[in-house]
Design a protein around this motif. Sequence first.
Motif, mmCIF file in Angstrom:
data_model
loop_
_atom_site.group_PDB
_atom_site.id
_atom_site.type_symbol
_atom_site.label_atom_id
_atom_site.label_comp_id
_atom_site.label_asym_id
_atom_site.label_seq_id
_atom_site.Cartn_x
_atom_site.Cartn_y
_atom_site.Cartn_z
ATOM 1 N N GLU A 327 0.859 -1.185 0.000
ATOM 2 C CA GLU A 327 0.000 0.000 0.000
ATOM 3 C C GLU A 327 0.890 1.228 0.000
ATOM 4 N N TRP A 328 0.247 2.398 -0.207
ATOM 5 C CA TRP A 328 0.989 3.627 -0.002
ATOM 6 C C TRP A 328 1.445 3.703 1.463
ATOM 7 N N PRO A 329 2.497 4.431 1.818
ATOM 8 C CA PRO A 329 3.424 5.047 0.878
ATOM 9 C C PRO A 329 4.474 4.059 0.411
ATOM 10 N N SER A 330 5.310 4.482 -0.534
ATOM 11 C CA SER A 330 6.466 3.694 -0.958
ATOM 12 C C SER A 330 7.724 4.346 -0.416
ATOM 13 N N LEU A 331 8.586 3.538 0.145
ATOM 14 C CA LEU A 331 9.856 4.086 0.654
ATOM 15 C C LEU A 331 10.833 4.195 -0.512
ATOM 16 N N THR A 332 10.687 5.317 -1.246
ATOM 17 C CA THR A 332 11.582 5.620 -2.364
ATOM 18 C C THR A 332 12.132 7.026 -2.162
ATOM 19 N N ALA A 333 13.082 7.401 -3.000
ATOM 20 C CA ALA A 333 13.698 8.724 -2.888
ATOM 21 C C ALA A 333 12.718 9.827 -3.271
ATOM 22 N N ARG A 334 11.625 9.475 -3.940
ATOM 23 C CA ARG A 334 10.726 10.496 -4.474
ATOM 24 C C ARG A 334 9.379 10.590 -3.769
ATOM 25 N N ASP A 335 9.106 9.692 -2.835
ATOM 26 C CA ASP A 335 7.788 9.696 -2.199
ATOM 27 C C ASP A 335 7.795 10.641 -0.998
ATOM 28 N N PHE B 50 4.017 -11.477 -8.321
ATOM 29 C CA PHE B 50 4.281 -10.105 -7.906
ATOM 30 C C PHE B 50 3.138 -9.161 -8.283
ATOM 31 N N TRP B 51 2.283 -9.589 -9.199
ATOM 32 C CA TRP B 51 1.086 -8.816 -9.555
ATOM 33 C C TRP B 51 0.214 -8.549 -8.345
ATOM 34 N N GLU B 52 0.365 -9.352 -7.303
ATOM 35 C CA GLU B 52 -0.424 -9.147 -6.088
ATOM 36 C C GLU B 52 -0.206 -7.745 -5.521
ATOM 37 N N SER B 53 0.953 -7.186 -5.766
ATOM 38 C CA SER B 53 1.220 -5.810 -5.331
ATOM 39 C C SER B 53 0.638 -4.831 -6.341
ATOM 40 N N PRO B 54 -0.267 -3.937 -5.881
ATOM 41 C CA PRO B 54 -0.850 -2.975 -6.813
ATOM 42 C C PRO B 54 0.083 -1.799 -7.113
ATOM 43 N N ALA B 55 1.295 -1.824 -6.575
ATOM 44 C CA ALA B 55 2.125 -0.618 -6.607
ATOM 45 C C ALA B 55 2.587 -0.223 -7.997
ATOM 46 N N ARG B 56 2.891 -1.194 -8.845
ATOM 47 C CA ARG B 56 3.578 -0.853 -10.098
ATOM 48 C C ARG B 56 2.771 -1.292 -11.312
ATOM 49 N N PRO B 57 2.681 -0.418 -12.332
ATOM 50 C CA PRO B 57 2.117 -0.865 -13.597
ATOM 51 C C PRO B 57 3.175 -1.612 -14.418
ATOM 52 N N TRP B 58 2.716 -2.492 -15.297
ATOM 53 C CA TRP B 58 3.581 -3.256 -16.203
ATOM 54 C C TRP B 58 2.955 -3.138 -17.585
ATOM 55 N N PHE B 59 3.793 -2.977 -18.586
ATOM 56 C CA PHE B 59 3.272 -2.790 -19.939
ATOM 57 C C PHE B 59 3.975 -3.724 -20.922
ATOM 58 N N VAL B 60 3.203 -4.301 -21.830
ATOM 59 C CA VAL B 60 3.786 -4.934 -23.012
ATOM 60 C C VAL B 60 3.063 -4.366 -24.226
ATOM 61 N N VAL B 61 3.853 -3.912 -25.183
ATOM 62 C CA VAL B 61 3.319 -3.343 -26.423
ATOM 63 C C VAL B 61 3.536 -4.362 -27.535
ATOM 64 N N LEU B 62 2.467 -4.708 -28.207
ATOM 65 C CA LEU B 62 2.588 -5.571 -29.376
ATOM 66 C C LEU B 62 2.421 -4.711 -30.630
ATOM 67 N N PRO B 63 3.504 -4.541 -31.397
ATOM 68 C CA PRO B 63 3.397 -3.757 -32.631
ATOM 69 C C PRO B 63 2.711 -4.580 -33.735
ATOM 70 N N ALA B 64 2.350 -3.899 -34.813
ATOM 71 C CA ALA B 64 1.599 -4.547 -35.887
ATOM 72 C C ALA B 64 2.391 -5.650 -36.564
ATOM 73 N N THR B 65 3.714 -5.482 -36.682
ATOM 74 C CA THR B 65 4.473 -6.447 -37.488
ATOM 75 C C THR B 65 5.736 -6.962 -36.815
ATOM 76 N N CYS B 66 6.194 -6.344 -35.735
ATOM 77 C CA CYS B 66 7.432 -6.851 -35.130
ATOM 78 C C CYS B 66 7.169 -7.419 -33.735
ATOM 79 N N ASP B 67 8.242 -7.815 -33.065
ATOM 80 C CA ASP B 67 8.114 -8.515 -31.782
ATOM 81 C C ASP B 67 7.681 -7.572 -30.662
ATOM 82 N N PRO B 68 7.117 -8.143 -29.593
ATOM 83 C CA PRO B 68 6.630 -7.314 -28.482
ATOM 84 C C PRO B 68 7.757 -6.568 -27.771
#
Lengths: 387, 387
Positions: A327-335, B50-68
Amino acid sequence: MTERSLVFPVAEFRARVRRLQAGMAAAGLEAVLLTTAADIFYISGFLTRFWESPARPWFVVLPATCDPVAVIPTIGAALMRQSWIEHIQTWDAPDPVDDGVSLLAGVLADLVPEQGRIGVPMGLETHLRMPLADYHRLCGQLAPRAFVDATDCLQRVREIKSEAEIAKIRNSCAIAARAFDRIPEIAGAGRPLDAVFRGFQALLLEEGADWVSYLAGGAGQDGYRDVISPARTVPLVAGDILMLDTGAVHDGYFCDFDRNYAIGRASDLARRGHAGLWAATQDTLAAIRPGLRACDLHRLLHRSIVAQGLTPGGGRLGHGLGVTLTEWPSLTARDQTPLRSGMVLTLEPGAVLRPGVTMVHEENIVLRETGAELLSPRAPTDLPELL
Amino acid sequence: MTERSLVFPVAEFRARVRRLQAGMAAAGLEAVLLTTAADIFYISGFLTRFWESPARPWFVVLPATCDPVAVIPTIGAALMRQSWIEHIQTWDAPDPVDDGVSLLAGVLADLVPEQGRIGVPMGLETHLRMPLADYHRLCGQLAPRAFVDATDCLQRVREIKSEAEIAKIRNSCAIAARAFDRIPEIAGAGRPLDAVFRGFQALLLEEGADWVSYLAGGAGQDGYRDVISPARTVPLVAGDILMLDTGAVHDGYFCDFDRNYAIGRASDLARRGHAGLWAATQDTLAAIRPGLRACDLHRLLHRSIVAQGLTPGGGRLGHGLGVTLTEWPSLTARDQTPLRSGMVLTLEPGAVLRPGVTMVHEENIVLRETGAELLSPRAPTDLPELL
């Protein structure tokens, strides 16, 4: 009247609502819309593992001055009726034509004047658990009402735990501590890491966890490569350091701490690493107090690790803990979040012992006016050896 | 080269990407942005709790013709490097100033021309796992590029399972089946329901589950009130029907089926209910074939329940299954999804035996050209009694 099955007395929930509504009044919000398992459990006591299914959205609306309204799939009505929430509206979800949007829009339209503002958590460490297209539809149906960020409102309330919440987290920590005490039953040279992970989850259940929402860890010579990988089938060998990090849940509240073990005799490098992280934690426990900010605590931990002659690992060095694993907060240099009495936090110093080999130490505390109070029983000073 | 730790050969992921890119071409999408654990595991093989932690977003981009391209928190880099994804960009998350938004915007700006379209799953049974405010920032930074719904694109591909996926789901079903066979070890008169829930999770782990993401159930005289409540501490008594419904996970793939047991001798009502639901399932298993729609299968199940003299329970009567506990399609009266060979589905007929008392039966199947093939070992015809 339906029998209630609440984790807390109704007064606990009413106190949360009062605190939230005070924040809403200050922020000029006529209602807050909640969509996640954590926020809805926090306000209603509605606790179910059914959130694992992504099929259905669930909504709780907190108005500015009256009691919350649940707008939920019919399948949840029986359970929600056991909560303290009196106002419950339901629809048959999932519905590809209108998955609760019109029903929710109607509830919000009744509560919020046309020039009013509806808060939704939109900020750091949040997400909206409903289809994005349905959110856009909702905004359209409710225009000109404005949807604005309510993260601060939720965060300031949720991050200060009541004594009842602190007792729940302490209990989850105690469950994990009893399981850690039994590690020699399941781990040692020759045991595959995936079997250790399974065995440890079973120990957590035996010791009283309702479920084990999180288990990660690692094993390798002197330390481990990372702390988020699932377990491999590779057997543990002498010289490995085994780390297990768990978020076990009881009554909806998490613990989140880890423990390290040497398989056979520990190397000097591993023993020094463990002793250094233990001491860095100890120094920080003595220094932490309300009035610091999250970034100050990050700096304290970082400095304490360096003072032990260790190379700090990257990333955050701890975080809030409660109805979610982090949960919030995060112990980072920016929080910049100010630390206040009643916050439950993890202290999670890590070090790079040699290239590609890390070690992480973790404890759970509640911050009191006088300083840190441990919720996890303190890790042993010396790295335990499984001989 | 880093050692790979993938659940499938790389060819499996390349085949998925080809199918997705074919759908993207048809829909005119230059890229698809994925944010959930399921979508990212599906395309990359990146598997972590680690998805159990809501703290961080994760992104994967799939382009039209090349690898993710993976755009992820630094803490995930070591694990992502073991996947087949070659293009990985990282930032130190969580960052309250810019939590990956600029990095992600840069990646998308390079891949998508200004008049191009970026797909995001926005539809039924989806959500966006990133802060809403950051999504709005992303849209602003990338304007005039359009963000459009990519649900159909994902759904049409994910809902058809490869043989490798079917084998994984069959294995998870077999794990649960072995645990169900051992129910007499943990359940019976006098055992509290919460202890049964804990014991069953431990059995699932012993039988090979990596973790138990879902366990629900119920117990009561002749049947149960609902199917999503957590367990109470009330001991089971003679005449109770105990139901356990589990989503156990192995290699990232779920099973999802339930079993019913009578505590002591079953009442006539409970035996008739169980036999009727078993027969309704059997009739449906014989009738299901590709070419039907999800709503047709719902009607088949509904009619079969009625034909057994039972009162159907409300809501959906089954759903897709795979990398999440429930997936598209939903077996409801309104879901028009065409059923195709390769779909893995649950059949979940339920009945109201008397007011407030329900019973639910559930099996997992894969749909073949020739009809249904069971993945869960068929439930016993007669309601088992724990004497």
